[in-house]
Every structure is written in C-alpha cells, then in structure tokens.
Enzyme design. Structure first.
Site, PDB file in Angstrom:
ATOM      1  N   GLU A   7      45.615  32.080  38.610  1.00 62.21           N
ATOM      2  CA  GLU A   7      45.951  30.657  38.535  1.00 62.21           C
ATOM      3  C   GLU A   7      45.393  29.836  39.689  1.00 62.21           C
ATOM      4  OE1 GLU A   7      50.106  29.692  37.271  1.00 62.21           O
ATOM      5  OE2 GLU A   7      50.214  31.852  37.009  1.00 62.21           O
ATOM      6  N   ASP A  83      50.579  34.334  36.840  1.00 62.38           N
ATOM      7  CA  ASP A  83      51.892  34.656  37.410  1.00 62.38           C
ATOM      8  C   ASP A  83      52.797  35.391  36.419  1.00 62.38           C
ATOM      9  OD1 ASP A  83      51.276  33.602  39.848  1.00 62.38           O
ATOM     10  OD2 ASP A  83      52.289  31.694  39.542  1.00 62.38           O
ATOM     11  N   TYR A 296      56.696  37.782  44.791  1.00 66.65           N
ATOM     12  CA  TYR A 296      56.724  36.554  43.993  1.00 66.65           C
ATOM     13  C   TYR A 296      57.968  35.724  44.327  1.00 66.65           C
ATOM     14  CZ  TYR A 296      55.885  33.583  39.918  1.00 66.65           C
ATOM     15  OH  TYR A 296      55.623  32.525  39.090  1.00 66.65           O
TER      16      TYR A 296
END
Length: 693
Positions: A7, A83, A296
C-alpha cells in the site's frame, strides 16, 4: 522478476530491502478504486439491481494503475501484500480487478510485522484473497455511501451542516449528550475534615473514616463546626494492620489503549499517534538497514505470539532474573473483539529504546518507548507493596493513617509506573497523640470534565462504535466539519454540532443510538465470518433507513434564521444573520426576491490635516495588510497618491562609521526592531544592534 504490491511507498522500500533483486516491490498508495459518483443520486450503486456497485479508478491513481499494469505484464508472478485487515483485503481485490488477475489463483501475502523473517514466512505460506473480508468491506462502504450521501445532502439543504455518517454521527451524539450533562450540572456544597498529627518530627495526615453512625457526611459549615467541637484534642492508636498487595502490569497495547495512553502521558492527539505508529510499522533506517519496529498498529487484540513470548522470556530472565518473569496473563475481551492480529508490540525484544534512539525522531522515540515498555512489563512479575494502616480513635470517631512501601519491584524495575514511597513511622497500640491540625474545609461538587480524545476512544471501543482503524479518523472528521473543538479543555461541541446532533436524534433516532451502530458492526463481522449474506444485510439496512429518510425529508424543518432586530431599507423585511463562504453576514429575509446585503460600517478615517498635492482632497491615515500606517488620499481609488510616515527616530539618529569598510552606518527599521546597517549593503553586511532609549 516477481512483482509484490503493497500500500505505501515506505512499506515497499522496507520490504524491497529484505527481498532483494529478484523482486520488484511497488506501492498502490492506498485504494486505487472507489464507488463512482454517477447514476441515481450520485451513489454509484444500482439499488434496483441488488445494490450492484460501480467502481472507478480514482483520478489521482490513474498513473499508478497504468504503471502497475505495465509492470504486471512483465512479471513472472504477482503477489498482493496489502495490510492484513478489511481495507487491505479490499485493496488487494481491487488491484486484482484492475490488473485482470484471477482471484482464485493470485497469491495474497499476510504478515503482521515488517521483518525479513515475517515476510519470507508470508511468501512460503501465501493464500488467496479472502472474499468474505472483501464482502464485509464492500457492505460497509455501500451502507456508508447511501447513508452518508443522502443524509449529508439533506442536512446541507436544511441546516447548513456539512455531513453525517454512521459512526461519526453516533460519536457526535455521545459528545453532545455529555455536554448537556455538564451544562445541566448543579454544584452542591459539602465539607470535609482535614487532620494530622506529628510523629518523629514528621506530619502524618489522617483520613476521617467513620463515626458510630457510619460514613460522616457534612453539608454545611455549621455541621462541620459542630462535628469538630465534639472531638477531644487527643487520639489513641487503636489498631495496626500490615498487608501485602500484588499489583499486576497492564496488558500490551491495542489501538484504543495506545491512543489513550499516548494522549494522557505524551500529549499526542489520536491523529499524531496513528501517524507515528504507522511510520514505526512501515520501517525505519537503522544499522541493520530498513526495519519495521512494531507490529501492525490497527488491532483490538492483546494477544502475543508464542515466538515473541519465548524471546522475551529469555531476555527478562537474563537481564533481571528468574523471579521477574511471569508470562502471559489472562486478559479481558473487549466488545466486538476480532482477535485477527496480535497486540501492538516491538518486533524484537532486543531493540531496546535506548539502542535505537539515534535512528528515531523525538515523537517516534517516545511512542516506541511506550510500546516497548508496556509489552515487556506485561510479561513480568507483579510488583508487591506492603500497606500499613494505623487506626486512631477519638471517642466514637475513627481516623486512619496509611503508608505504602514497595517490597518487590516486579515489572516496575523498568520504572514504567511512578512509585510514591510513603512509609509510616513505627506506632504502638495504646499510644496517644494530639491533633496537629483539625479543621473543616469547604468543597463544592464539580461538573463532569469534558472528554478528551483518549477518553472518547475508550468510550467508542466500550460501546462498539467503529473499529480500531476508524477511531482517530472519526474524531478528525468531527473536528474538520467544525462540529467539535479539541483543545486543552477537551472536546467541546460547537453550536452547529449540537444542532446537527439534535436534528438527527429527532428524525433519525436509530442512527444516533450507539446500540444500533454497534449491532451494525457486529453484522459486518458476521459477513466477514461468512455467516451473514452481504446483500441481505444491505437490503435490511436500506429498507429501514429509506423509510425513515423519506419521512424525515418531508417533516424536517429548516432552521429559522436569527433576526437582527432591524428592517431592510429596500423592502422593509427583517434583516437576518446568514452563513456564507466567508463567514457570517447580514441580509434581507426575503432573499432571493430582495438581494439587500448590509455592509459593515467602517470607522471614519483620521485626517492628516493637509490637502493632497495631486487633487486637493484631504489626506488621511490608512493601514496596510501588516497593520503599518501610511498616508493616502481620501479620494482613493480615483486618486492614488500615497506617502510614507517618517519615523522621527530614523530622522534624528546620529550616523556612525562602519568598522569593516569605512562606509556610513545609519539607523534602520525592520518590522518593529531598529538596527544600524552599512550604506554599502549588500557588499558590506556589517550591522549593529540598537537599544531604543
């Protein structure tokens, strides 16, 4: 060559560093497609055809998609590494669609930390795109588009509010309801008793515990005085108790708790925390090369992987000793917890904050230190405090003194908590002491404090409103729309925010009900699990919302315009306040039939006392944009004569000889400061400060 698509550019750089020349790692820079704004109502959704969406490539991503298509044609294999959440899965699906990749064959990489080990493991254990996750995100997007577009347009037409949304409106309602509590709060007087004794030349504060009737409540000065009058001047030690208290460390961070603690301890806005955490996750240049420092950062789980626990166990025992390791503790689940990811933790226990401080900016270091210490503390032993309570009696009234001493530091050996050592001197039962201090103190109950960003995130999580990825952006939207103000006082709703909330509560009560919003999140989770059909969920929402919307469209009022008390000089109608692009203004209530707009009355210009040499009109004083005064003709713009105002200080100040070049130093002015500058500037740049006498 294998093409890996992620991303963000920062993420692509870090992953590219790990994979080497065999891989080309490129970034989609977020979403490449979104719902169109064409068709009926500009929704980009064919409601009559089972809510079929129409997607278009975002204008700012046309060149990105073109570049990815060119690289995809040359690639031997394509791997999608966006993600690991709903949005990431949707981005992967959109990429597969625009690049014409087969959904059932294209490899999807899932990793929760950007380290070489994690990336290589993801490649070895690739999967395909999870369409249940995609359908969940698509359902959310369609519901939010229908609700957002329709409601926003309605509010813009009726009350001039910019927007409304499923999560943001429920959150606004929470803030406005709390503000109502604050405004309606009535303060009440009450009195407390402050007392102390002296022991070993140290003042020991006492707490009033109870009398023969139980807890003592004093509402007036008279009651406090009467209570004090009945006491003797001496107290007797009645009992001494020593207990030990084990205090456990807190769970490792999830998104909401990180945003809360970063706000309270570091002063970070939720937007700042989200941004800094993103940079730590995507990778920082260290002596090891580019390294992702944390896992994350959008998660509702406090789970820690076994591999990290084992690594941390060895580190804790080697660094502090066997008795400082405890291991994983049972944690309380939060509402709507998905547990798809781990907690937010460092990717390596050996990257201590001190060891990598040189590679981080100030904000990155503070947040990393917070995450690192919270994670390691969560696996360490309890700290143990010894609590001493000494009870004193005065007739039938009980007082107490309390002290606390740490007897085993446990997790707090890393000094994560502020420890207040408050040991008591040695007392013996039967000892008598005289009051050093005994007085009544007047108090007043206080209104609830306003929520700050951290507190609001906690409430959103507890009520099940939104997801970890939306907490910060929801608050930011409310600020941007000028529905709330975020400052040192906390979150305060504006007049427009309160108006918006009131209108929505009246005409769209379900939308403002936190249970409704939480239930919608729960249903979206079920779509993700594959137990609820996406179309059925959207249809159920639409049928209910559409009926409410059509009813409200007919009934919702236009907010009456506030009058000034003056009449229009053109038609005699009332003059009212309106809001325009450049702020508030006054105009006729009969607009557009009458287009009178009241102009602001300007202060009369002060005359200089002489005539303009060009046209003979009086000269006046004016100000430029910086606020500096100058002289100009009163007939401007017909006559554009202007003069500067001579500064008497500049005119009268003596000159000097420049010590560098022999030129003349004259007094000059820059903004509001004076200095001596050389007449040969810019060849000679000598200057001297001037102290105005």
């Amino acid at each position: 060559m294998k093409l890996v698509i992620v991303e963000s550019p920062a993420k692509s750089k870090t992953i590219g560093h790990y994979l080497g020349e065999e891989y080309d790692v490129e970034a989609s820079v977020g979403h490449v497609r979104d719902l169109a704004i064409q068709g009926k109502e500009g929704l980009g959704i064919d409601i009559a055809n089972e809510f079929k969406p129409t997607y278009v490539v975002n204008k700012d991503k046309v060149s990105v998609v073109r570049s990815l298509k060119a690289k995809a044609k040359k690639a031997d294999e394509i791997l999608l590494a966006t993600d690991p959440d709903r949005e990431g899965e949707a981005i992967a699906w959109h990429l597969a669609e625009v690049l014409s990749l087969p959904i059932e064959k294209t490899k999807r990489l899932e990793f929760h930390e950007i380290t070489k080990k994690s990336i290589l493991h993801a490649i070895d254990n690739s999967r395909t795109i999870d369409m249940n996750l995609v359908h969940s995100q698509e359902a959310r997007r369609i519901i939010d588009r229908i609700l957002g577009f329709r409601l926003s347009k309605l509010l813009q037409n009726k009350i001039k509010s910019q927007s409304a949304g499923r999560v943001q409106s429920a959150t606004l309602g929470i803030i406005c309801d709390h503000e109502k509590e604050i405004l309606n709060f009535v303060s009440e007087e009450y009195w407390t008793i402050e007392s102390s004794i002296i022991k070993d030349e140290k003042e020991i504060k006492l707490e009033l515990i109870k009398d023969k009737n139980g807890k003592v409540e004093l509402k007036t000065k008279e009651e406090a005085d009467k209570f004090i009058e009945k006491l003797d001047k001496n107290l007797t030690v009645n009992d001494i108790k020593k207990t030990t208290k084990a205090i456990s460390s807190k769970d490792p961070f999830r998104t909401s708790t990180l945003e809360q603690v970063a706000y309270s301890s570091l002063g970070f806005k939720t937007k700042t925390t989200a941004s800094v955490a993103q940079s730590l996750y995507e990778g920082v240049e260290t002596d090891e090369g580019l390294v992702g420092l944390i896992t994350y950062m959008r998660t509702d789980s406090t789970r820690i992987s076994d591999a990290f626990v084992n690594e941390a166990k060895d580190y804790i025992i080697k660094t502090y000793g066997d008795n400082f390791y405890k291991g994983i503790k049972a944690s309380k689940n939060v509402k709507l917890q998905q547990d798809a990811h781990e907690c937010i933790r460092p990717t390596s226990i050996y990257r201590t904050p001190k060891s990598i401080k040189q590679y981080l900016n100030e904000r990155q270091y503070k947040l990393y230190k917070l995450i690192y210490e919270r994670t390691i503390a969560s696996l360490m032993s309890d700290k143990i405090n010894e609590i001493t309570t000494v009870t004193f009696m005065n007739q039938d009234v009980e007082f107490a003194a309390k002290g606390s001493v740490n007897v085993f530091p446990g997790y707090n050996i890393i000094k994560i908590d502020k420890e207040n050592q408050d040991d008591l001197p040695i007392f013996n039962v039967g000892e008598t002491y005289e009051f050093n201090k005994l007085e009544g103190i007047q108090n007043f109950t206080k209104a609830p404090s306003r929520y700050n960003e951290g507190k609001l995130v906690k409430i959103m999580e507890e009520d099940g409103i939104g997801r970890p990825s939306t907490y910060s952006s929801t608050i930011q939207t409310l600020i941007t729309r000028k529905y709330i103000i975020s400052d040192k006082e906390g979150l305060t709703p504006t007049e427009q925010g309160i108006l918006t909330s009131n209108v929505l509560k009246k005409y769209f009560p379900d939308l403002m009900n936190v249970e409704y919003t939480a239930n919608m999140e729960s249903e979206l989770d079920k779509v993700q699990e594959g137990t609820v059909n996406e179309i059925e969920l959207i249809k159920k929402f639409y049928d209910s919302f559409n009926a409410t919307y059509l009813d409200a469209k007919e009934k919702i009022y236009k907010e009456p315009l506030k009058t000034t008390g003056e009449k229009c000089p053109v038609c005699g109608g009332d003059l009212v306040y309106r809001k325009g692009r450049y702020g508030e203004f006054i105009s006729c209530i009969n607009y557009p039939e009458c287009k009178y707009v009241k102009k602001e009355e300007k202060e009369p210009l002060k005359e200089v006392g002489r005539a303009c040499p060009d046209c003979g009109s009086p000269l006046v004083y004016r100000k430029n944009k910086k606020g500096d005064e100058f002289i100009a003709c009163s007939s401007y713009p017909k006559c554009k004569h202007i003069e500067s105002i001579e500064d008497p200080l500049l005119k009268e100040a003596p000159t000097k000889v420049c010590p560098d070049c022999g030129g003349t130093l004259t007094l000059r002015k820059f903004r509001k400061s004076y200095f001596y500058g050389c007449s040969n500037y810019p060849k000679c740049k000598h200057s001297e400060p001037y102290a105005k006498k």
